[in-house]
Scaffold this motif. Structure first.
Motif, PDB file in Angstrom:
ATOM      1  N   CYS A 224     -30.110  49.866 -66.470  1.00 57.08           N
ATOM      2  CA  CYS A 224     -28.947  50.165 -67.303  1.00 57.08           C
ATOM      3  C   CYS A 224     -27.693  49.610 -66.652  1.00 57.08           C
ATOM      4  CB  CYS A 224     -28.822  51.671 -67.518  1.00 57.08           C
ATOM      5  SG  CYS A 224     -27.522  52.078 -68.709  1.00 57.08           S
ATOM      6  N   LYS A 225     -26.860  48.992 -67.475  1.00 53.88           N
ATOM      7  CA  LYS A 225     -25.627  48.372 -66.983  1.00 53.88           C
ATOM      8  C   LYS A 225     -24.448  49.334 -66.971  1.00 53.88           C
ATOM      9  CE  LYS A 225     -27.196  43.888 -68.389  1.00 53.88           C
ATOM     10  NZ  LYS A 225     -27.293  42.912 -69.399  1.00 53.88           N
ATOM     11  N   ASN A 226     -24.651  50.531 -67.507  1.00 57.80           N
ATOM     12  CA  ASN A 226     -23.588  51.531 -67.552  1.00 57.80           C
ATOM     13  C   ASN A 226     -23.475  52.194 -66.171  1.00 57.80           C
ATOM     14  OD1 ASN A 226     -21.917  53.713 -67.956  1.00 57.80           O
ATOM     15  ND2 ASN A 226     -23.089  54.575 -69.658  1.00 57.80           N
TER      16      ASN A 226
ATOM     17  N   ARG B 103     -21.911  54.733 -65.280  1.00 58.33           N
ATOM     18  CA  ARG B 103     -21.874  56.192 -65.363  1.00 58.33           C
ATOM     19  C   ARG B 103     -23.203  56.789 -65.830  1.00 58.33           C
ATOM     20  NH1 ARG B 103     -16.841  54.847 -67.943  1.00 58.33           N
ATOM     21  NH2 ARG B 103     -17.880  55.329 -69.882  1.00 58.33           N
ATOM     22  N   CYS B 104     -24.194  55.933 -66.088  1.00 60.53           N
ATOM     23  CA  CYS B 104     -25.504  56.412 -66.532  1.00 60.53           C
ATOM     24  C   CYS B 104     -26.204  57.152 -65.392  1.00 60.53           C
ATOM     25  CB  CYS B 104     -26.371  55.238 -66.999  1.00 60.53           C
ATOM     26  SG  CYS B 104     -28.014  55.726 -67.582  1.00 60.53           S
TER      27      CYS B 104
ATOM     28  N   CYS C 264     -28.576  57.004 -71.823  1.00 55.36           N
ATOM     29  CA  CYS C 264     -27.155  56.992 -72.227  1.00 55.36           C
ATOM     30  C   CYS C 264     -26.888  56.165 -73.478  1.00 55.36           C
ATOM     31  CB  CYS C 264     -26.297  56.489 -71.079  1.00 55.36           C
ATOM     32  SG  CYS C 264     -26.474  54.726 -70.745  1.00 55.36           S
TER      33      CYS C 264
ATOM     34  N   THR D 122     -26.710  53.049 -73.862  1.00 55.44           N
ATOM     35  CA  THR D 122     -26.042  51.769 -73.630  1.00 55.44           C
ATOM     36  C   THR D 122     -26.977  50.660 -74.025  1.00 55.44           C
ATOM     37  OG1 THR D 122     -24.674  52.641 -71.851  1.00 55.44           O
ATOM     38  CG2 THR D 122     -25.008  50.259 -71.880  1.00 55.44           C
TER      39      THR D 122
ATOM     40  N   THR E 232     -28.417  46.759 -74.144  1.00 50.92           N
ATOM     41  CA  THR E 232     -28.585  45.579 -73.303  1.00 50.92           C
ATOM     42  C   THR E 232     -29.397  44.579 -74.091  1.00 50.92           C
ATOM     43  OG1 THR E 232     -29.205  44.779 -71.119  1.00 50.92           O
ATOM     44  CG2 THR E 232     -30.692  46.349 -72.129  1.00 50.92           C
TER      45      THR E 232
END
Length: 140
Positions: free
Chosen positions: A102-104, A106-107, A134, A136, A138
């Motif tokens: 995950c690139k988030n 805050r995940c 989350c 998010t 991708t």
């Protein structure tokens, strides 16, 4: 003229989108193996115009999800005694686990170092997936 022999037992990955063969070759770690492999690029194809092709003279475990993400239109042929015993048509997987991160920032997966994160396909045309934790998105 280039001549690549047929293989007695192994795998042929066929109908690889032109230019994707090398990426797939590296992703599968075939550049490090001791058995015979062949990456053939820019092969004439009635269906695609041009294609890439990988021949592996060995039975190996392939992660079909990874292959499906790289090129969902390819075909995996299982060869025994120089004959195709099984043809596997791939498609873009609906869910993948352990392939993306995950690139988030805050995940929870970033904080907790969760390795096997599942991503769910949300847009097939864009090859877009979303994080199970989350949401998010991708893309490949």
């Amino acid at each position: 003229m280039l001549n690549i022999d047929s293989i007695k037992k192994g795998i042929v990955i066929d109908h690889i989108k032109e230019g994707y063969g090398y990426k797939m070759f590296k992703e599968l770690g075939l550049h490090k193996v001791e058995y015979r492999v062949a990456l053939i690029r820019n092969v004439s194809s009635r269906k695609q115009g041009k294609k890439d092709l990988i021949k592996i003279e060995n039975k190996i475990d392939l992660d079909l999800n990874v292959l499906g993400i790289i090129d969902p239109d390819l075909t995996v042929n299982i060869i025994e005694d120089e004959v195709i015993k099984e043809k596997i048509k791939l498609s873009l997987p609906q869910k993948v686990k352990g392939i993306f991160t995950c690139k988030n920032p805050r995940c929870i997966t970033s904080e907790e170092n969760i390795e096997e994160v599942e991503f769910i396909l949300v847009d097939k045309s864009k090859k877009e997936y979303r994080c199970e934790y989350c949401d998010t998105k991708t893309s490949i």
